[in-house]
Design an enzyme around this catalytic site. Structure first.
Site, PDB file in Angstrom:
ATOM      1  NE  ARG B  13      54.606 -32.752  15.447  1.00 11.54           N
ATOM      2  CZ  ARG B  13      53.484 -32.481  15.158  1.00 11.54           C
ATOM      3  NH1 ARG B  13      52.444 -33.100  15.419  1.00 11.54           N
ATOM      4  NH2 ARG B  13      52.874 -31.512  14.212  1.00 11.54           N
ATOM      5  CB  SER B  40      50.123 -35.418  18.339  1.00 12.27           C
ATOM      6  OG  SER B  40      48.793 -34.889  18.100  1.00 12.27           O
ATOM      7  CD  GLU B  61      46.670 -37.357  30.002  1.00  8.82           C
ATOM      8  OE1 GLU B  61      45.916 -37.281  31.087  1.00  8.82           O
ATOM      9  OE2 GLU B  61      46.420 -37.221  28.895  1.00  8.82           O
ATOM     10  CG  PHE B  86      48.625 -33.481  28.695  1.00  2.00           C
ATOM     11  CD1 PHE B  86      48.369 -32.395  29.541  1.00  2.00           C
ATOM     12  CD2 PHE B  86      48.259 -33.478  27.289  1.00  2.00           C
ATOM     13  CE1 PHE B  86      47.375 -31.230  28.975  1.00  2.00           C
ATOM     14  CE2 PHE B  86      47.603 -32.623  26.680  1.00  2.00           C
ATOM     15  CZ  PHE B  86      46.917 -31.494  27.414  1.00  2.00           C
ATOM     16  CG  HIS B 112      52.856 -30.998  20.671  1.00  2.00           C
ATOM     17  ND1 HIS B 112      53.240 -31.816  20.088  1.00  2.00           N
ATOM     18  CD2 HIS B 112      51.723 -30.398  20.028  1.00  2.00           C
ATOM     19  CE1 HIS B 112      52.490 -32.306  19.135  1.00  2.00           C
ATOM     20  NE2 HIS B 112      51.683 -31.232  18.905  1.00  2.00           N
ATOM     21  CG  ASP B 120      46.826 -26.428  20.701  1.00  2.38           C
ATOM     22  OD1 ASP B 120      45.740 -25.866  20.098  1.00  2.38           O
ATOM     23  OD2 ASP B 120      47.011 -27.337  20.688  1.00  2.38           O
ATOM     24  NE  ARG B 170      51.197 -28.382  16.224  1.00  2.00           N
ATOM     25  CZ  ARG B 170      50.520 -27.351  15.609  1.00  2.00           C
ATOM     26  NH1 ARG B 170      51.125 -26.015  16.124  1.00  2.00           N
ATOM     27  NH2 ARG B 170      49.707 -27.509  14.774  1.00  2.00           N
TER      28      ARG B 170
END
Lengths: 281, 317
Positions: B13, B40, B61, B86, B112, B120, B170
């Site tokens: 990322r 992020s 989104e 998303f 991610h 998560d 990530r």
């Protein structure tokens, strides 16, 4: 601005185009199309600053997006009769290999269409993006959108409504076709929309109303006023009350003709109520 | 065997963020949109450098995808940023109608992705996104393997006309591809030459494939290792040339075996030159909480799994 008698004649001719398109293929959406005929004629003949021809990027001209894509018959008729493509092509509505798909699309390259619509609730977001690009390009032209009232049940609209106010997208005019009808019945019976004016205002929009969206002069005056209200840090919403099926007596004031085509006999009655003015395709 | 050196672990990322920063400076038409995950996605620097070209959309989104589609009208090149989950499943119809079917020049940048999102858990660990996106006509699908490749890909997709899905992750992973690489969309990268088995890997599994090839080499098995960064359009020629030589293939990806790279490779082989194939991928399951290493171990997405699959597939020749 073209002569008002010409515009009134065009309204009648567009109604004939709508009825004949859906009748031929026994499918399509005449109700909402008929209800928005005056609006489309006003937009493409009077309100919008349009360039000759069609370029996707639309730089230096006003843009129009149809969010409730199912009323394609009125969109196609007015686009054709405003010079975007040959009027004869209305003969191909919903037929195989046609550019006039059931719902509008860019995929077949039909001039006048800038995004596909039909799956509801997406047009407002797209028009916000186009409006923000106009600002980035220092293009002071406007972006207009039409969406259905029932369509406001889609949550994406409220994301877009919140965003447009937060980002002060004040070169955007969203008109709501406020006919109170949707496929399953009256919006009040399906999911009531509540006080739309108060809702848009609470979200930070400038709201105008057109009491009779089937009165051509009222639509022209209302949309001119909406244009004047742009550039004031707020997106502009026009709540335009219309009658679904307007101009064909048995189609009016009911959701029954939302997505149903007339049979031969019904077509003849509808056409007899709207005698040919500018010539059928 | 070629030697590959990790120049220091970095997250992919951050490669996207670095690429976007560079793009911001060299292409005025590049605009960026983010749905409340600017940090992020490492989009902060672009935001600081070009506040007028950065659009905070909030947690919305669907709206972001629509706005991005609209922004292309007038010549902008929008890069959307949010998590892979998303960026795809949540907004599939918006991407389908407003972007893919309308052929809008939007770059959907998704961080991610996969199990390596870690703690998560499954709500955020999408393992179906490659399948979702590759099924959309006209969509280019890219899944990069390290920092340098992600940065190069970010720069390259700005010059590509049409919708692109760029998938990255990530965790910090080895950074081993060249800093000055030219990223060619749709072109496989040959990492090792071998004759016994082909290993076709994408994303975080590419480094694992290199480690697996080393282990296999130590046991007298030589592996062709291909880094597939572009899953669609797939470099069929490179895959067929390699499998034509080795006679069998292992595909490796951080994705469900339904809909992923493995299925695309299987289709190419079935149509041209059928060969035994083993799939290193998740087995039609959701993920769960855990550290990235624990998860990749538990779900069989590492060098050891690739070595075992290679031995198995060689036995099937």
């Amino acid at each position: 601005m073209p002569d008002i008698s010409y515009l009134n004649a065009l309204v009648i001719q567009v109604r004939r185009d709508i009825l004949r398109q859906v009748h031929k293929v026994n499918s399509g959406h005449p109700g909402g199309s008929l209800g928005c005929t005056e609006f489309f004629v006003a937009m493409f003949q009077v309100i919008m600053d349009r360039k000759e021809g069609f370029e996707m990027d639309g730089i230096g001209e006003d843009l129009f997006f149809l969010s409730n894509g199912h009323i394609s018959p009125v969109f196609y008729s007015v686009l054709a009769r405003s010079g975007y493509f040959p009027v004869d092509e209305l003969n191909t509505f919903r037929l195989i290999n046609s550019r006039l798909q059931g719902h509008p699309t860019t995929h077949e390259g039909l001039p006048g269409i800038r995004v596909a619509s039909g799956s509801l609730g997406q047009g407002m977001s797209v028009s916000i993006g186009a409006a923000q690009t106009k600002k980035l390009n220092n293009d002071d032209h406007l972006v207009f959108t039409l969406c259905g009232d029932g369509e406001l049940q889609e949550g994406q609209n409220w994301e877009a409504i919140m965003y447009a106010a937060a980002h002060k997208v004040d070169n955007l005019v969203v008109t709501v076709d406020y006919n109170g009808q949707q496929i399953d019945g009256a919006t009040d019976d399906v999911i009531p929309l509540g006080d739309l004016k108060a809702k848009f205002q609470a979200f930070g929009w400038d709201v105008l109303e057109i009491a009779n969206g089937n009165d051509l002069q009222q639509v022209i005056d209302g949309m001119k006023k909406a244009k004047e209200r742009t550039g004031n840090q707020k997106p502009v919403c026009v709540l335009m009350t219309t009658v679904m099926g307007n101009g064909v007596d048995f189609m009016m004031h009911t959701h029954a003709w939302h997505g149903k085509a007339p049979n031969d006999e019904q077509l003849e009655i509808g056409l007899s109520q709207n005698p040919e003015t500018l010539g059928d395709y | 065997m070629k030697k590959y050196t990790d120049s220091g672990k970095k997250d992919t990322r951050s490669g996207f963020g670095a690429g976007l920063t560079e793009l911001g400076k060299k292409n005025d038409n590049v605009v960026a949109l983010c749905a409340d995950l600017t940090g992020s996605l490492k989009m902060d620097e672009f935001q600081a450098n070009h506040p007028e070209r950065f659009f905070q959309v909030g947690i919305a989104e669907a709206n972001m995808m629509g706005i991005a589609a609209g922004m292309t009208i007038g010549g902008k090149i929008p890069f959307t940023g949010t998590f892979a989950n998303f960026s795809t499943g949540r907004v599939y119809d918006q991407i389908r109608q407003s972007i893919a079917y309308s052929h809008k020049n939007v770059k959907i940048c998704a961080s991610h992705a996969g199990l390596t999102l870690g703690e998560d858990g499954a709500t955020h660990q999408i393992l179906e996104d490659i399948g979702l996106m590759k099924m959309l006509p006209g969509m280019t699908v890219i899944n990069t393997c390290d920092f340098n490749q992600t940065k190069a890909a970010t720069l390259a997709i700005a010059d590509h006309q049409g919708p692109v899905y760029l998938r990255f992750g990530r965790p910090k992973v080895p950074n081993f591809t060249p800093e000055d690489q030219v990223f060619e969309i749709g072109k496989a990268v040959q990492l090792q030459e071998g004759n016994d088995v082909t290993i076709v890997a994408t994303g975080h599994l590419v480094w694992e494939a290199l480690e697996a090839a080393q282990t296999l080499h130590d046991q007298g098995i030589s592996a062709d290792v291909i880094n597939i960064h572009t899953i669609k359009p797939l470099d069929s020629k490179a895959i067929l040339a390699s499998v034509g030589k080795t006679g069998c293939v292992v595909t490796a990806e951080e994705h469900n075996y339904y809909g992923g790279l493995g299925e695309s490779v299987a289709r190419v082989l079935a149509e041209n030159a059928p060969a035994p194939q083993e799939f290193v991928a998740t087995q039609d399951t959701f993920g769960e909480s855990g550290t990235p290493a624990q998860l990749m171990d538990k779900y069989g997405l590492n060098a050891e799994a690739i070595v075992n699959a290679a031995k198995k597939v060689i036995g099937r020749k």
